[in-house]
Design an enzyme around this catalytic site. Structure first.
Site, PDB file in Angstrom:
ATOM      1  CD  GLU A   1      -3.127  -0.679   0.145  1.00 54.62           C
ATOM      2  OE1 GLU A   1      -2.769  -0.427  -1.018  1.00 54.62           O
ATOM      3  OE2 GLU A   1      -4.305  -0.688   0.503  1.00 54.62           O
TER       4      GLU A   1
ATOM      5  CB  THR B   1      -5.345   6.595  -2.050  1.00 56.33           C
ATOM      6  OG1 THR B   1      -6.182   5.724  -2.800  1.00 56.33           O
ATOM      7  CG2 THR B   1      -5.654   6.443  -0.575  1.00 56.33           C
TER       8      THR B   1
HETATM    9  N1  HSE Z   1      -8.876   4.263   4.839  1.00 58.27           N
HETATM   10  C1  HSE Z   1      -8.281   4.631   3.591  1.00 58.27           C
HETATM   11  C2  HSE Z   1      -8.741   6.033   3.206  1.00 58.27           C
HETATM   12  C3  HSE Z   1      -8.672   3.650   2.546  1.00 58.27           C
HETATM   13  O1  HSE Z   1      -9.937   6.306   3.325  1.00 58.27           O
HETATM   14  O2  HSE Z   1      -7.894   6.837   2.790  1.00 58.27           O
HETATM   15  C4  HSE Z   1      -8.131   3.964   1.182  1.00 58.27           C
HETATM   16  O3  HSE Z   1      -8.534   2.938   0.299  1.00 58.27           O
END
Ligand code: HSE
Length: 303
Positions: A125, A179
């Site tokens: 990740e 992200t």
């Molecule tokens: N918890 C993380 C976010 C998940 O919301 O940034 C990203 O897939």
């Protein structure tokens, strides 16, 4: 060996970086075989394209790390059917990372525990999100619903969701960006009453999973911190409208991970009706979308 690795939905609204759930569909399929030389090779044989250089691919990076840490004398080749769209909020990078950790562990008999597999998969990740958040990879390894109870040391609780619980996942055709960007727009501090709200909601959701009560689960998905921030930043199109629509159908609605996918939890028998309404809603706003009528599912496994 052949491995099936599920899409996952992180956060479920109130549980930012804490809650996650594996979905029965969609999923990636990965073939993994040993290589005599100390190398990692990747091939995409179907579906979406992802980086093929091992150090840039979430699964490739995980395999490189495991080969190095355990001083493995060989390598691994992955052939991937990438059905989970990257950047969708459905744990695409986590599915590859979890499959790689699972496969290398089995192919080389490392005997790692589920928690150790999560730690390795989380390193993948880092490659894609710039943060080793573990909610998606933990869901992909454990299956069902998981709680990241503590990150350091890593402590995970896994709960089997009630069997009557269904899910509708809608993926509109918008690019949310990374992200990383979706995390940059989040507030660095929040008012106390927002903390109180989210703790109340998250506790209710977790208790609902343990008690098998869909009403508690749906009610507990309400988040006043992360989703509004991402919505204001333009990352989640039609957020207010889709929440209101879900509520009219008696569903709990949340942004799936960092979006743009939306997950609606609802009783299994009410899923189809909701799926049609959600698709029509997005279409009326000018978005095409893919809709998955699905449910909580198992974690990564051999088939
Ligand atoms: N918890 C993380 C976010 C998940 O919301 O940034 C990203 O897939």
């Amino acid at each position: 060996m052949r491995v099936r690795s599920p899409a996952t939905s992180a956060n479920l609204g109130s549980g930012f970086d804490v809650f996650g759930m594996a979905l029965r569909e969609p999923y990636d399929l990965i073939e993994a075989e040993r290589l005599p030389e100390r190398a990692v090779e990747l091939e995409i044989v179907g579906g979406y394209q992802v980086p093929l250089k091992p150090e840039e691919n979430t699964g490739g990076y995980v395999a490189l790390e495991m080969i190095r840490d355990f001083d493995i004398g060989g390598g691994v080749k992955f052939r991937i059917w990438k059905n989970i769209k990257p950047g969708s909020g459905l744990g695409s990078s986590a599915a590859t990372a979890a499959a790689a950790a699972y496969a290398v562990n089995k192919l080389y008999g490392l005997g790692l525990s589920a928690t150790e597999l999560v730690e390795y998969a989380a390193r993948g990740e880092l490659v894609s999100a710039g943060a080793a958040h573990v909610d998606n990879v933990a869901s992909a390894i454990y299956g069902g619903f998981i709680i990241i109870s503590s990150r350091n040391p890593l402590k995970i609780y896994s709960i089997r969701p009630p069997s009557g619980l269904g899910a509708v996942v809608v993926l509109p055709n918008v690019e949310k960006g990374s992200t990383r960007r979706a995390r940059e727009v989040l507030p660095s501090s929040i008012p106390l009453h927002h903390l109180v709200h989210n703790v109340g909601a998250a506790s209710t959701l977790a208790a609902g999973m343990a008690l098998g009560d869909p009403e508690m689960i749906k009610w507990g998905m309400r988040d006043v911190v992360v989703e509004p921030a991402r919505s204001s930043a333009g990352i989640i199109p039609e957020y207010d409208g889709v929440k209101a629509l879900g509520e009219r159908f008696g569903a709990g609605v949340a942004v799936s991970g960092a979006g743009p996918a939306i997950i609606a939890l609802i009783e299994r028998e009410k899923r189809s009706e909701l799926a049609v309404a959600l698709k029509e809603f997005y279409r009326s706003r000018g978005y095409e979308c893919v809709v998955y009528v699905t449910e909580p599912g198992p974690g990564v496994s051999e088939f």
